[in-house]
Design an enzyme around this catalytic site. Structure first.
Site: not given
Length: 1305
Positions: A172-174, A223
């Site tokens: 979810r935050d790559l 992000t």
């Protein structure tokens, strides 16, 4: 937070790290951490985040380096998120492209020093962030297609490993910032704090509230630039699952190829519609174009899966003959390789151990980043200079370390401090016990003794059995007898031979070692304050990080070896209670606490107030203070620990209670004065404190104590009883005179001032001997009111003359000195704390102290009984006028006539606080002579003083005799209570004098037995009124001859009492004089001309004048007169006397009827200015007290008053504006006009009715922004004001949008 997210920001200079990281670095760096079987030494800070810090740590056994992530949490939700991150990392660890998990540990809030739960996560140490390498490579040109292929393939392999889990783990935050480059040159994926296994499948059945909740949770963990269309628009009803990682991978590939993000601004419309463009003229990366398009599909169901992405990448790699799993050496080569230039630290081989005995720690600090510094070569000299500047600060703390790889520092040439010498499994770390022994044997063969302060022990034979095991407990100060015995032992060893040295160590060579060394420096009289010794230790080794109790015990040693030594007494002390004011805020709601106390004497716990949770009292902030009753008798070293009790659901079921340490206090009862009633500790005197927000302003802890009069000798003779102080000399600390002069020039002249860490205040100028021995001129008082009054005052600690007596002979025998070295004087609470060998004393040297200064005791004591007076002082200049620096004994006061002190130089406050001898009468020089101290007397005794005027006015009028004059020797007390006899006494005659109305009037006086009612002590309490100090209640004619400017005089026959109407009053007591029995308290106030306008001038003696008594805010019985108001003179007007029935009416007119008011002044005349307090003198208290109107009435007002002292006025105005309206856009806009600067007319005030709908709010917000935008105020005096207002409005608008822009109704 991402692991190593801002590690290289540290290269920008020392200011790049925030204040929190800087503080944490000083507290955590250098410590040893145990994680499972690993023992790690924290070396330096790598990065910091919102609630986490990343350190570089080294295994003490193998020398291998790790990344240690320290996460702090004060909420249960954060705790669960951190635990989930650790679980995910542990589950995924082992893949070559995921950062390697090593170990993890956690401690709760109760055990943590920060007041928050702490989690430690140990992973492999990578070389740095990929994004930093890319920035440097791209300066020379675009990345090659093969490099991008390797980077992206390895990233996808890591994501594929996550998606293969059951259930699949979604990152979810790559983003490119979460990709690290390992030491081998491979990609490592990190930061699993946002990962989850939950997928969402929204449909038409979802409510708006559920969509908002899901959107908020996802927004918090993603992000903006990498968010997918299904996240941005939940109403599209696309599934939210693993495909969101595919979208993020497409953004990363686009960024790697074209050096910009496809959705750089994070615009929602572009994301929802998938509006991005691949450069048309791009030919270098055409092989990736289709892959980018397949991953950036708006519909997640149409996007490629991770397996398909990996398969296509493998096909591309096979076509280009590239191994995608190989290290990305292109990045390292273009950035300078692993360390191919300069003397930087060699990189260890992969998986191989590091040789820890190679280079010194100084060399590591010289190049702390190893080969990574090489990538800064060429055009980055400024960054390298900043790095060297940063490293130099670290080098300063270890610049004096011994040569080799040993952690050892020389405080002086004869005192060394080191960390714990390890053996066995820990033999690979710096302080190997064999290396230490070889070093000491080579440098000090046969002339060193080791003092082990830690509770751990080792074989003393390693150091030739010259080891002293002290066994000091951690996180507390050492026992006084152990500390003093250690100082004697070290002193005896140094005296034995001028070549002998002392080597002191604890676990890390910091806190405990600092206490021992600093106490020894003071013991040898090198310093007379703890602050100076601690400063020298900090400069010679490192900041010790000691607690206030540590400094307190060093101060004890300073007291015991001072020029006038203070020996601890052996009297037990009764601790009645512990009082905390205000109430500390340790409850979850931050509104109070539920405290309980544990008290230790030595190592033994003597009492605890812990009970069942519901039986312990909870204190709220409204209570003002928290009181824990104890009632125990203690003696010696006392440790008091205060806990806050917490109850959890599981604890209730298991009948258990969780406790949180609030603070602890340690002191020695032998230094508490014999007459002390309260021992005060300020906030900075407490040990093991929690976060500052839990302690209100002006927080302090008071111990209500009582020192018993009789000594209770201990089982063992204290070491200070048989010690001579004549041989103490600072020369013993140095090898030669040059070294002593060097230390003296750096640290000895002048002695450093005290810091807030100690309560004892240091006076920069040493006081004269006369000033130091000045004592009080007043005898001791036994009044209970005196005790109550003095309980609120802080006095200097009383020095007992007995402590100055030296109980030992001038010469100390050799047997006594040898006894210093054995363990014969060790108490039961301590381990053996003396060397095993006997040592012979050397010749003693007697020289003055290096730096002498006046000192005060480390604690503040409330003395319940004042000291006795001083002997007569011959010079007039030496008299203590205010008696504030006096110390005393129990000797009676000498008469002032015998002392020869003039009346103007007498102790002015002694009579306010002390009674004089009953048999002596003060002459005119005794300005405040009286039987009972007036400020301390009860209301009964204040009203019971006699008021007959005897004698005549002294020739010289003293400026202070407006307070009170001494009683006459021929005044006799009344034999029986006579309430009104004094008022009707015709002998009360006042002499002519002038008493200015601006001076304070004396306290009221009456007959001796007034209000005593026959059952009070019959001691004569006498105060005599003089002509310059008339008695208000001794006779109304006293004021008759006072000449004051005012209205026209009113002729009245002499010697006749007149009523307020001008007619002769009937015989008997005047109603105004017997207010306590008059049912009408305002019967004598009908003549306002006398009470408001002042007294007429020129009245003959004996006439009646109505006066007003002003009751002061302090609720004392003092009275004052109002100054005469200028204006038209009021001629006397005869008025009928008020009838008794009118006086007894319950509803009467205070002013009276029109015909009773006299002639009115013309309406156009100047009216007298009347304040809100002018009529207070007309209304007596009638037994009720009133709080000060000018003082703060609530805790909030007290905080505002404290804040107003050093805060910008506009900031205060802004705080008042936002108080209660934080992030409330409607409330802020409706009150914006109250905070705008002067001259701003563009803003039209709006009401809440104009802010109902979101459109109205938006309109008014934009209007407000146009008015207060900082860009329009540039260069104007209100620029800062505009910035602050704009920030508040902007935050409120963001909150309004996040909540869905809801209407008011």
């Amino acid at each position: 937070m991402s692991l190593l997210q801002s590690a290289l920001d540290f290269l920008a200079g020392p200011g790049s790290l925030g204040g929190a990281a800087g503080r944490d670095q000083s507290d955590f760096v250098g410590q040893t951490v145990e994680l499972g079987e690993l023992r790690l030494r924290v070396r330096r800070v790598l990065a910091e985040g919102g609630f986490a810090f990343v350190y570089e740590a080294q295994d003490l056994g193998s020398g291998r380096e790790y990344a240690l992530k320290r996460l702090l949490s004060n909420e249960e939700e954060k705790n669960r998120a951190i635990i989930q991150e650790v679980c995910f990392l542990k589950k995924l660890s082992g893949h070559p492209n995921i950062v390697q998990f090593c170990s993890a540990a956690s401690i709760g809030k109760e055990e943590s020093d920060t007041g928050q739960a702490e989690f430690l996560l140990l992973t492999e140490l990578c070389k740095g962030q990929l994004v930093e390498f890319l920035r440097r490579v791209e300066c020379k040109g675009p990345l090659s297609c093969d490099s991008i292929l390797k980077i992206f393939y390895q990233t996808c392999r890591a994501v594929q490993h996550m998606h293969r889990q059951k259930p699949p783990i979604i990152h979810r935050d790559l983003k490119v910032e979460n990709l690290l480059l390992s030491n081998q040159g491979t990609i490592k994926l990190c930061d699993f704090g946002s990962a989850t296994t939950i997928s969402h499948y929204p449909d038409y059945s979802w409510s708006a509230q559920k969509r908002a909740m899901v959107e908020e949770e996802i927004t918090r963990n993603t992000t903006p630039m990498y968010r997918t269309p299904e996240i941005v628009d939940l109403y599209s009803n696309f599934p939210i699952g693993e495909k969101q990682d595919i979208w993020a991978l497409g953004c990363i590939l686009y960024l790697l190829c074209f050096r910009q993000h496809p959705f750089e601004d994070g615009a929602k419309l572009r994301i929802v519609n998938g509006k991005y463009s691949i450069p048309v003229n791009d030919t270098r990366y055409t092989v990736f174009h289709d892959l980018i398009r397949g991953m950036l599909k708006v519909n997640p169901e149409e996007r490629l899966s991770i397996a398909e992405v990996v398969r296509q990448l493998q096909e591309i790699a096979a076509a280009r003959n590239v191994n995608p799993k190989a290290p990305i050496t292109e990045l390292l080569e273009q950035n300078g390789g692993y360390g191919n230039s300069g003397p930087s630290r060699a990189q260890p081989p992969s998986g191989g151990p590091v040789n820890s005995s190679g280079v010194l720690a100084l060399a590591e600090y010289d190049q702390p980043y190893g080969g990574f510094l090489d990538i800064l070569r060429g055009g980055t000299e400024r960054l390298f200079t900043n790095l060297k500047d940063t490293s130099s600060k670290v080098i300063q703390s270890v610049a004096n370390y011994a040569k080799g790889d040993l952690d050892i520092s020389y405080i002086t040439s004869r005192i060394a401090v080191m960390s714990f010498p390890a053996e066995g499994v820990e033999s690979a770390i710096k302080n190997n016990i064999e290396d230490v022994r070889l070093f000491l044997d080579a440098k000090h063969p046969g002339h060193y003794a080791v003092y082990n302060l830690s509770p751990r022990i080792y074989r003393a034979s390693k150091f030739h059995n010259r080891v002293t095991e002290c066994g000091w407990a951690v996180r507390r100060a050492p026992h006084l007898h152990s500390l003093y015995t250690l100082c004697r032992s070290m002193h005896a060893w140094l005296r034995e031979d001028h070549r002998n040295v002392c080597v002191v160590h604890c676990m890390d060579g910091r806190a405990a070692s600092a206490v021992a060394v600093c106490a020894f420096l003071c013991f040898c009289r090198l310093f007379s304050t703890a602050e100076a010794a601690v400063y020298m230790f900090s400069m010679k080794r490192c900041p010790p990080g000691i607690w206030p109790s540590h400094k307190r015990y060093i101060e004890y040693v300073c007291d015991m070896v001072a020029e006038e030594p203070i020996t601890p007494h052996s009297k037990p002390m009764l601790v009645k209670s512990v009082v905390m004011t205000p109430v500390p805020l340790f409850s979850k709601q931050r509104n109070g606490c539920r405290p309980f106390c544990e008290v230790y004497v030595g190592e033994e716990r003597v009492t605890t107030t812990s009970q069942e949770y519901d039986r312990m009292k909870e204190f709220k902030i409204e209570d003002g203070k928290a009181v824990i009753p104890l009632g125990i008798t203690v003696q010696g070293d006392v440790l008091t620990i205060i806990y806050h009790a917490r109850s959890t659901l599981g604890g209730r079921l298991q009948a258990k209670m969780a406790s949180m340490k609030m603070f602890q206090i340690q002191f020695h009862t032998g230094f508490v004065p014999r007459n002390a009633t309260t021992v005060k500790f300020a906030k900075y005197d407490l040990d093991a404190c929690d976060i500052q927000e839990k302690y209100p302003d002006l927080f302090q802890v008071n111990l209500e104590v009582e020192v018993e009069p009789r000594d209770r000798p201990s089982r063992d003779v204290p070491p200070w009883e048989n010690t001579s102080l004549r041989g103490l000399n600072p020369k013993i600390l140095f090898s030669n005179r040059e070294e002593q002069q060097d230390i003296l020039s750096k640290f000895g002249k002048p002695e450093l001032p005290r810091q807030p860490g100690s309560t004892a205040q240091y006076d920069a100028e040493a006081g004269s001997p006369e000033a130091e021995i000045t004592e009080s001129d007043s005898p001791q008082s036994s009044s209970t009111d005196t005790n109550h009054f003095l309980h609120t005052l802080d006095w200097q600690e009383e020095k007992d003359p007995e402590t100055g007596v030296d109980n030992t002979s001038p010469k100390e025998s050799q047997s006594n000195l040898i006894a210093d070295g054995d363990g014969s004087e060790v108490s039961d609470e301590e381990e053996a704390s003396c060397p095993s060998e006997e040592r012979k004393p050397g010749a003693g040297e007697d020289t003055p102290r290096l730096a002498a200064g006046t000192r005060q005791q480390d604690l503040i004591f409330d003395v319940g009984m004042l000291a006795a007076p001083q002997e007569p002082v011959q010079p007039e200049e030496g008299v203590d006028l205010l008696g504030l620096h006096s110390e005393g004994d129990l000797r009676p006061a000498a008469p002032l006539q015998a002392s020869g002190v003039q009346s103007s130089n007498t102790d002015l406050l002694s009579s306010l606080l002390e009674p004089s001898d009953a048999s002596q009468v003060g002459p005119p020089g005794d300005l405040l002579g009286g039987e009972t101290p007036l400020l301390l007397a009860s209301p009964v005794s204040l009203l019971g003083v006699q008021s007959n005027l005897q004698g005549k006015v002294p020739d010289t009028v003293d400026p202070f005799d407006q307070f009170l004059l001494p009683s006459s020797s021929d005044t006799q007390p009344c034999s029986k209570p006579d309430l009104f006899g004094e008022f009707l006494n015709s002998d009360s005659v006042a002499s002519s004098t002038a008493f200015p109305s601006t001076h304070s009037a004396p306290p009221p006086s009456c007959s001796t037995a007034f209000l005593h009612l026959g059952d009070l002590p019959a001691e004569p309490n006498k105060v005599i009124a003089s002509s310059s100090h008339p008695d208000l209640l001794g006779g109304w004619d006293t004021w008759a001859e006072t000449a004051l400017p005012g209205p026209a005089s009113m002729p009245v026959p002499e010697g006749t009492l007149f009523s307020s109407a001008g007619h002769p009053a009937p015989p008997g007591p005047n109603p105004s004089q017997t207010k306590s029995q008059n049912p009408d308290p305002f019967a004598d106030l009908s003549d306002l001309s006398s009470s408001l306008q002042g007294l007429p001038a020129g009245l003959p003696a004996g006439s009646f004048v109505g006066t007003s008594a002003t009751t002061h805010k302090s609720n004392s019985s003092w009275q004052t007169t109002r100054p005469t108001a200028p204006g038209t003179s009021w001629p006397p007007q005869a008025k009928p006397a008020p009838r008794a029935s009118e006086q007894l009416r319950s509803h009467f007119s205070v002013i009276g009827a029109r015909e009773e008011r006299g002639v009115r002044a013309p309406s156009f005349a100047q009216k007298p200015k009347v304040s809100e307090n002018d009529f207070e003198d007309l209304l007596p208290n009638q037994g009720f007290s009133k709080s000060d109107k000018k003082g703060p009435k609530t805790m909030a007002e007290m905080r505002k008053q404290e804040l107003a002292r050093d805060t910008d006025p506009f900031k205060l105005k802004l705080l008042d504006w936002i108080e209660g309206k934080e992030r409330n856009i409607r409330a802020l806009l409706s009150t914006l006009h109250t905070v705008l600067w002067d001259g701003e007319s563009r803003w039209t005030p709006v009401s809440m009715a104009d802010l109902v709908t979101p459109e109205q709010v938006k309109k008014q917000y934009r209007r407000a922004v146009l008015v207060v935008h900082p860009d329009k105020a540039t260069g104007q005096p209100y620029e800062q004001s505009a910035k602050m207002i704009f920030m508040e409005l902007n935050d409120a608008w963001s909150e309004f949008e996040n909540q869905g822009s809801r209407p008011l109704f």
